[in-house]
Enzyme design. Structure first.
Site, PDB file in Angstrom:
ATOM      1  N   LEU A 148      25.908  60.600  67.856  1.00 48.93           N
ATOM      2  CA  LEU A 148      27.337  60.844  67.975  1.00 48.93           C
ATOM      3  C   LEU A 148      28.075  59.538  68.225  1.00 48.93           C
ATOM      4  CD1 LEU A 148      27.390  64.004  70.297  1.00 48.93           C
ATOM      5  CD2 LEU A 148      27.380  63.941  67.790  1.00 48.93           C
ATOM      6  N   ASP A 149      29.279  59.444  67.666  1.00 50.06           N
ATOM      7  CA  ASP A 149      30.137  58.301  67.972  1.00 50.06           C
ATOM      8  C   ASP A 149      30.384  58.237  69.477  1.00 50.06           C
ATOM      9  OD1 ASP A 149      30.395  57.815  65.253  1.00 50.06           O
ATOM     10  OD2 ASP A 149      32.284  58.910  65.077  1.00 50.06           O
ATOM     11  N   ARG A 150      30.744  57.068  69.964  1.00 48.22           N
ATOM     12  CA  ARG A 150      30.998  56.889  71.396  1.00 48.22           C
ATOM     13  C   ARG A 150      32.039  57.884  71.907  1.00 48.22           C
ATOM     14  NH1 ARG A 150      34.458  53.644  74.753  1.00 48.22           N
ATOM     15  NH2 ARG A 150      35.612  53.013  72.901  1.00 48.22           N
TER      16      ARG A 150
END
Length: 318
Positions: A148-150
């Protein structure tokens, strides 16, 4: 079909699979069992061949050409003997949704990177899980199956050993791992459900940004299904299912149809209502690497998205 119940998995730190050879397997080669029944990848098989105890029958090393006989015991060993040398264990709280000898599934909070990178050496999900595993005394290499993206919150699936990782990566390629996201979109979407099907590539002169394009050589097909859950005149909550797994796929797709994710400053614009893009990996289904049973896990909606939904009186059920 893999008959998981016929095998004895001793995973976790030891990471072993034992196969008792019965009459049905009598006369088969080790390679047939490994490739056709255990579905071990070619990359994993190469590793096993290099280890003296990687593939053994009744305690003695054999090649994959060995012909098995009823009564023999085939053992596959892929123990993690060295941990990530450059991964710093960090005592960061974890919201663990599920854990056993094979996998750990964590509800990642927003603003936490999944992997270490420039400027984030000890504050990532990988650092936190590394500490958790060290406390349990288990050798561990961080192998996340999804990423997942930050800014994106929600479920991250991590394999705790090589064999589990191999099985889950195969399941991912076969589209047997299903991911569902809650996204809050800018504006009101009138249709109840939809399918977004495009090609996506990296934008020229950008390392991060992606864009929708035609079927070009450097582009990959991207498919997203979505269902409207609730909306008002300014925000729509949707349940999104990425059929493919392209970088920034949901963010690019919803911006492409004119409804960028709320707070997405890369493909839309910043929002006063939320300090990140409003995207949450709410549900994850996958075949367990040892048993083959389908596990379906869910993560609660994070507080910042709940606040936005309450403000707009949006009610959802997942």
């Amino acid at each position: 079909m893999v008959y998981y119940i016929m095998y004895n998995y001793i995973l976790g730190a030891e990471c072993l699979i034992e196969v008792n050879i019965d009459e049905k397997r009598d006369g088969k080669t080790v390679l047939e069992i490994i490739k056709k029944e255990l579905r071990i990848s070619s990359k994993m098989l190469t590793l096993l061949k290099k280890r003296e105890d990687g593939i053994t029958v009744d305690g003695r090393h054999v090649t994959v050409r060995h012909i098995l006989r009823a009564g023999e015991n085939l053992r596959i060993s892929a123990e993690d003997r060295e941990e990530n040398e450059n991964l710093i264990p960090s005592d960061i709280p974890l919201d663990i949704i599920f854990e056993d000898e094979d996998v750990i599934v964590v509800n990642k909070p927003p603003m936490m990177p999944t992997h270490p990178s420039h400027g984030h050496f000890d504050d990532t999900l990988a650092n936190a899980i590394c500490y958790h595993m060290r406390e349990s005394g288990t050798p561990f290499v961080f192998r996340s199956i999804n990423r997942l993206d930050r800014n994106t919150s929600g479920l991250v699936l991590v394999a705790k050993n090589r064999i589990a990782a191999s099985a889950l990566h195969t399941a991912m390629k076969q589209k047997k791992i299903e991911k569902k996201y809650i996204a809050l979109l800018c504006g009101e979407i009138l249709q109840d459900d939809g399918k977004i099907e495009t090609y996506i590539r990296r934008r020229e002169k950008s390392v991060i940004e992606r864009e929708v394009c035609g079927p070009l050589d450097d582009a990959s097909e991207a498919i997203t299904l979505y269902k409207k859950l609730d909306s008002d005149e300014s925000v729509t909550a949707v349940l999104a299912s990425p059929i493919t797994g392209r970088t920034h796929q949901l963010r690019v797709h919803f911006a492409h149809i004119g409804s960028p994710i709320l707070g997405d400053d890369l493909y839309g614009k910043e929002s006063r209502e939320i300090s990140r893009h409003a995207l949450h990996a709410v549900a994850l289904s996958f075949p367990h690497p040892s048993t083959g049973n389908i596990l379906t896990l869910k993560a609660p909606i994070p507080d910042d998205m709940e606040t936005v939904m309450k403000k707009h009186d949006l009610k959802i059920e997942v």
